[in-house]
Design a protein around this motif. Structure first.
Motif, mmCIF file in Angstrom:
data_model
loop_
_atom_site.group_PDB
_atom_site.id
_atom_site.type_symbol
_atom_site.label_atom_id
_atom_site.label_comp_id
_atom_site.label_asym_id
_atom_site.label_seq_id
_atom_site.Cartn_x
_atom_site.Cartn_y
_atom_site.Cartn_z
ATOM 1 N N GLU A 11 0.816 -1.224 0.000
ATOM 2 C CA GLU A 11 0.000 0.000 0.000
ATOM 3 C C GLU A 11 0.843 1.265 0.000
ATOM 4 O O GLU A 11 0.343 2.345 -0.300
ATOM 5 C CB GLU A 11 -0.948 -0.014 1.199
ATOM 6 N N THR A 12 2.115 1.135 0.317
ATOM 7 C CA THR A 12 2.997 2.312 0.227
ATOM 8 C C THR A 12 3.228 2.720 -1.219
ATOM 9 O O THR A 12 3.596 3.868 -1.503
ATOM 10 C CB THR A 12 4.350 2.019 0.879
ATOM 11 N N GLY A 13 3.059 1.777 -2.139
ATOM 12 C CA GLY A 13 3.268 2.075 -3.554
ATOM 13 C C GLY A 13 4.720 2.075 -3.984
ATOM 14 O O GLY A 13 5.016 2.339 -5.152
ATOM 15 N N GLU A 14 5.645 1.793 -3.069
ATOM 16 C CA GLU A 14 7.068 1.813 -3.401
ATOM 17 C C GLU A 14 7.495 0.450 -3.952
ATOM 18 O O GLU A 14 7.262 -0.590 -3.340
ATOM 19 C CB GLU A 14 7.889 2.153 -2.153
ATOM 20 N N GLN A 15 8.171 0.479 -5.124
ATOM 21 C CA GLN A 15 8.540 -0.760 -5.799
ATOM 22 C C GLN A 15 9.526 -1.589 -4.979
ATOM 23 O O GLN A 15 9.432 -2.821 -4.939
ATOM 24 C CB GLN A 15 9.126 -0.465 -7.178
ATOM 25 N N ASP A 16 10.507 -0.949 -4.341
ATOM 26 C CA ASP A 16 11.523 -1.692 -3.600
ATOM 27 C C ASP A 16 10.902 -2.474 -2.443
ATOM 28 O O ASP A 16 11.242 -3.643 -2.213
ATOM 29 C CB ASP A 16 12.597 -0.745 -3.067
ATOM 30 N N LYS A 17 10.008 -1.824 -1.698
ATOM 31 C CA LYS A 17 9.340 -2.519 -0.593
ATOM 32 C C LYS A 17 8.442 -3.646 -1.120
ATOM 33 O O LYS A 17 8.404 -4.736 -0.546
ATOM 34 C CB LYS A 17 8.507 -1.528 0.217
ATOM 35 N N ALA A 18 7.727 -3.343 -2.212
ATOM 36 C CA ALA A 18 6.861 -4.363 -2.801
ATOM 37 C C ALA A 18 7.683 -5.564 -3.279
ATOM 38 O O ALA A 18 7.311 -6.724 -3.062
ATOM 39 C CB ALA A 18 6.064 -3.769 -3.966
ATOM 40 N N LEU A 19 8.814 -5.281 -3.923
ATOM 41 C CA LEU A 19 9.668 -6.352 -4.435
ATOM 42 C C LEU A 19 10.142 -7.258 -3.309
ATOM 43 O O LEU A 19 10.097 -8.490 -3.417
ATOM 44 C CB LEU A 19 10.850 -5.756 -5.180
ATOM 45 N N ALA A 20 10.561 -6.681 -2.207
ATOM 46 C CA ALA A 20 11.099 -7.471 -1.092
ATOM 47 C C ALA A 20 10.049 -8.415 -0.509
ATOM 48 O O ALA A 20 10.306 -9.613 -0.310
ATOM 49 C CB ALA A 20 11.640 -6.538 -0.016
ATOM 50 N N VAL A 21 8.856 -7.882 -0.252
ATOM 51 C CA VAL A 21 7.837 -8.730 0.389
ATOM 52 C C VAL A 21 7.269 -9.753 -0.600
ATOM 53 O O VAL A 21 6.956 -10.890 -0.214
ATOM 54 C CB VAL A 21 6.711 -7.877 1.007
ATOM 55 N N LEU A 22 7.118 -9.372 -1.869
ATOM 56 C CA LEU A 22 6.580 -10.316 -2.852
ATOM 57 C C LEU A 22 7.548 -11.457 -3.129
ATOM 58 O O LEU A 22 7.128 -12.611 -3.286
ATOM 59 C CB LEU A 22 6.238 -9.597 -4.151
ATOM 60 N N GLN A 23 8.825 -11.173 -3.179
ATOM 61 C CA GLN A 23 9.795 -12.244 -3.402
ATOM 62 C C GLN A 23 9.772 -13.233 -2.244
ATOM 63 O O GLN A 23 9.833 -14.453 -2.454
ATOM 64 C CB GLN A 23 11.201 -11.655 -3.577
ATOM 65 N N SER A 24 9.675 -12.738 -1.021
ATOM 66 C CA SER A 24 9.575 -13.631 0.145
ATOM 67 C C SER A 24 8.298 -14.467 0.072
ATOM 68 O O SER A 24 8.301 -15.685 0.330
ATOM 69 C CB SER A 24 9.592 -12.821 1.441
ATOM 70 N N PHE A 25 7.178 -13.811 -0.265
ATOM 71 C CA PHE A 25 5.897 -14.520 -0.395
ATOM 72 C C PHE A 25 5.972 -15.599 -1.468
ATOM 73 O O PHE A 25 5.519 -16.731 -1.275
ATOM 74 C CB PHE A 25 4.802 -13.505 -0.726
ATOM 75 N N ASN A 26 6.555 -15.266 -2.614
ATOM 76 C CA ASN A 26 6.616 -16.214 -3.729
ATOM 77 C C ASN A 26 7.459 -17.442 -3.387
ATOM 78 O O ASN A 26 7.117 -18.566 -3.753
ATOM 79 C CB ASN A 26 7.180 -15.521 -4.969
ATOM 80 N N GLU A 28 8.037 -18.623 -0.336
ATOM 81 C CA GLU A 28 7.329 -19.386 0.701
ATOM 82 C C GLU A 28 6.154 -20.171 0.130
ATOM 83 O O GLU A 28 5.869 -21.296 0.563
ATOM 84 C CB GLU A 28 6.845 -18.412 1.775
ATOM 85 N N MET A 29 5.458 -19.591 -0.860
ATOM 86 C CA MET A 29 4.219 -20.198 -1.382
ATOM 87 C C MET A 29 4.419 -20.911 -2.718
ATOM 88 O O MET A 29 3.429 -21.308 -3.348
ATOM 89 C CB MET A 29 3.160 -19.111 -1.561
ATOM 90 N N SER A 30 5.640 -21.102 -3.138
ATOM 91 C CA SER A 30 5.894 -21.630 -4.491
ATOM 92 C C SER A 30 5.248 -22.991 -4.707
ATOM 93 O O SER A 30 4.782 -23.300 -5.805
ATOM 94 C CB SER A 30 7.395 -21.709 -4.755
ATOM 95 N N GLN A 31 5.192 -23.842 -3.673
ATOM 96 C CA GLN A 31 4.622 -25.182 -3.806
ATOM 97 C C GLN A 31 3.270 -25.317 -3.112
ATOM 98 O O GLN A 31 2.814 -26.430 -2.847
ATOM 99 C CB GLN A 31 5.598 -26.215 -3.234
ATOM 100 N N CYS A 32 2.636 -24.186 -2.838
ATOM 101 C CA CYS A 32 1.345 -24.212 -2.141
ATOM 102 C C CYS A 32 0.195 -24.274 -3.151
ATOM 103 O O CYS A 32 0.098 -23.425 -4.035
ATOM 104 C CB CYS A 32 1.197 -22.975 -1.253
ATOM 105 N N PHE A 33 -0.671 -25.287 -3.007
ATOM 106 C CA PHE A 33 -1.814 -25.410 -3.903
ATOM 107 C C PHE A 33 -3.134 -25.506 -3.137
ATOM 108 O O PHE A 33 -4.197 -25.625 -3.739
ATOM 109 C CB PHE A 33 -1.645 -26.641 -4.801
ATOM 110 N N THR A 34 -3.062 -25.471 -1.821
ATOM 111 C CA THR A 34 -4.273 -25.391 -0.994
ATOM 112 C C THR A 34 -4.123 -24.196 -0.061
ATOM 113 O O THR A 34 -3.022 -23.909 0.422
ATOM 114 C CB THR A 34 -4.460 -26.671 -0.154
ATOM 115 N N PHE A 35 -5.239 -23.520 0.179
ATOM 116 C CA PHE A 35 -5.166 -22.235 0.872
ATOM 117 C C PHE A 35 -6.113 -22.187 2.067
ATOM 118 O O PHE A 35 -7.184 -22.821 2.056
ATOM 119 C CB PHE A 35 -5.502 -21.093 -0.102
#
Length: 585
Positions: A11-26, A28-35
């Motif tokens: 929500e900050t709209g800053e690419q660097d912050k978004a990149l950091a959290v999205l890479q961590s999320f991706n 962690e969830m790369s092999q997740c198929f149930t939610f």
């Protein structure tokens, strides 16, 4: 990683912050198929934020991370709401490179981004009804990782959402994909882009009948995908309607190297799409131009049938898709299976190369021996062999020599034994009606639809179901057009023939006559007792006695009919004259 933390950073709209959290999320969830359903609203909000980022100019690393996140989020069919709008679908189409033919929408992308071309103030799209031709080459260095991630996301969305399927059809995604498929020989595109282009095409044609028709007719899908298959397998045409692998011209099929895993995967996707767009064409009449197209495809499929993939399991899967598609071809076009010349090592019958037919027979027997999901696994090859036998004399004669060789064993029932005939006869009483009927039809066609010959090889008891359905219980021949017959009886069969029980199809030991020593009054008493038993069982609807009419069909018996049978001698059905003095010519 906590979704709320990710959302706050996004929500900050800053690419660097978004990149950091999205890479961590991706990661962690790369092999997740149930939610977890409790986090459904957070995932939807994350999807909205990612899409808002995708509507901006992004750094390459941030763009790729956003698309990877979309791919993961679209695995959850309960949280697709942010992704099934026209604007979201068009955004993903833009990044996948297939939006240049799509109609513009009110989404966040500007017209320049979706490749809309203006001419005289109007949108102009390439004429999709034009013949398949070489398209313009792609840009020198397209970001293919971005394209692949976007394609994967679209495939996930289409698989889960009917709304998205409607939008994809409305935005003409198939036009954009077809345009890129024309570039199958261009070195720019890596195999993974081709694979997901094909996977998207498969989903569109499987889920949308209108897209299926559009690809087949307007976009000339058979020719387009035939070219894809030809390029994937590296084929050339040394003779009309005869294929060979480039660099291996003149090599017998068994000496060809197996297809790579990549080739096999691409080829199977192509075969599945072709199956979708040719569905229900095998029995309709085709014009001369269509026939040429189908025969060309048939020659490619013959090569697929004679090829091996990397491993037995993948080879079987590859052949399964090939057989399924061969079953869709118009029947007269199947002659291409017999066109190659007889070479050293070929299976020859009546001067014709039977390699492909023999491969189909072996494939069918392998599925039969496995016994798993017979309806899905066995029927495509069995139906294909049946229709090929019906229309091609050489094929029928060859298959009969393999399946129904001259009968010598008259001591064992037709369903007893390990020969292919025995295995097929056993299926004639299978619990699945489709399996039972298709098997009987195959054997009946190999017998040239002659009732007497059919009974000879299967026994009357096994044959009764098909004969009753066709009104042939009194014998004769069905309406098929076949050649005349010659004597084919073996010496063993000729000697045993008078003693064969037609019901079981074998010679049985003579049984004592249960009525021996009875007077006529006693016989009549036993007959009436049997009639009364039948009548009582039919009255409580436990059984329904049936009788054979003069037209060879079964009708219900009444109490009056049963009494007539008890008081009148039973009439023997007339057998066809010289019933088994028949053979192929």
């Amino acid at each position: 990683m906590d979704l709320r933390v990710i959302i706050e950073q996004m929500e900050t709209g800053e690419q660097d912050k978004a990149l950091a959290v999205l890479q961590s999320f991706n990661i962690e969830m790369s092999q997740c198929f149930t939610f977890n359903r409790e986090e459904g609203q957070e995932r939807k909000r994350l999807g909205e934020l990612v899409l808002s980022f995708l509507s901006r100019e992004l750094q390459p690393s941030c763009l790729l991370a956003c698309l990877e996140t979309v791919r993961i989020l679209t695995r959850d069919k309960q949280c697709l709401d942010p992704f099934i709008s026209r604007s979201a679908m068009l955004t993903l189409a833009h990044y996948s490179g297939i939006a240049h033919l799509a109609a513009p929408s009110q989404g966040p992308l500007e017209e320049s981004k979706v490749g809309v071309v203006e001419k005289d103030g109007k949108e102009e799209a390439e004429d999709s009804s034009a013949m398949v031709k070489e398209s313009s080459p792609p840009s020198e260095n397209p970001d293919q990782e971005v394209i692949i991630e976007a394609l994967k996301s679209i495939c996930n969305i289409l698989f889960h959402s009917q709304t998205a399927q409607v939008i994809a059809a409305d935005l003409h995604f198939i036009d954009g994909v077809a345009e890129r498929l024309k570039q199958c020989n261009h070195p720019t595109w890596n195999p993974e882009v081709r694979f997901f282009d094909l996977r998207l095409t498969f989903l569109l044609t499987a889920l949308r009948v209108d897209v299926r028709v559009q690809l087949a007719q307007e976009l000339h899908g058979i020719k387009l995908l035939g070219n894809q298959l030809e390029a994937t397998l590296c084929l050339c045409w040394p003779e009309p309607m005869v294929t060979a692998r480039v660099g291996y011209e003149g090599f017998p099929p068994e000496e060809l190297p197996p297809l790579s895993r990549q080739q096999a995967e691409l080829a199977m996707e192509i075969l599945k799409i072709l199956f979708n767009i040719t569905f229900n064409t095998n029995r309709r009449k085709v014009d001369e131009e269509e026939a040429v197209e189908y025969r060309h495809l048939g020659a490619l499929l013959r090569h697929c049938l004679m090829s091996r993939a990397d491993g037995e399991e993948r080879t079987e899967e590859f052949h399964s898709h090939t057989v399924n598609l061969l079953g869709n071809l118009p029947l007269p076009c199947l002659d291409v299976l017999l066109l190659p010349k007889v070479e050293n090592g070929s299976i020859e019958y009546m001067g014709v190369n039977m390699d492909a037919v023999n491969m189909l027979l072996e494939f069918m027997e392998k599925k039969l021996d496995r016994g798993h999901k017979l309806k899905e696994a066995l029927l495509p090859s069995l139906n294909l062999l049946t229709e090929s036998s019906r229309i091609h004399r050489e094929t029928r004669k060859f298959l009969r020599s393999k399946v129904l060789p001259p009968l010598r064993d008259v001591k064992n029932r037709p369903e007893v034994g390990s020969a292919l005939r025995n295995k097929l006869v056993r299926l004639m009483t299978h619990i699945d009606t489709d399996v039972k009927d298709c098997t009987a039809e195959f054997l009946f066609v190999l017998c040239k639809e002659s009732v007497s010959r059919f009974i000879k090889y299967t026994g009357y008891g096994n044959a009764a179901g098909l004969l009753a359905a066709r009104g042939l219980l009194r014998g004769g021949r069905d309406s098929g057009i076949y050649s005349e017959d010659e004597d084919s009886e073996t010496e063993e069969y000729r000697e045993a023939k008078p003693h064969i029980n037609l019901i079981t199809g074998v010679v049985e030991e003579e049984q004592p006559n249960p009525m021996e020593g009875m007077t006529d009054e006693q016989k009549e008493y036993e007959a009436m007792k049997l009639v009364n038993m039948f009548d009582r069982l039919s009255r409580i609807n436990l059984i329904q006695p049936m009788q054979l009419n003069s037209d060879g069909k079964m009708t219900e018996m009444t109490t009056e009919d049963l009494n007539k049978l008890a008081t009148n001698p039973l009439l023997q059905s007339q057998e066809p004259s010289d019933p088994d003095s028949e053979d192929e010519t």
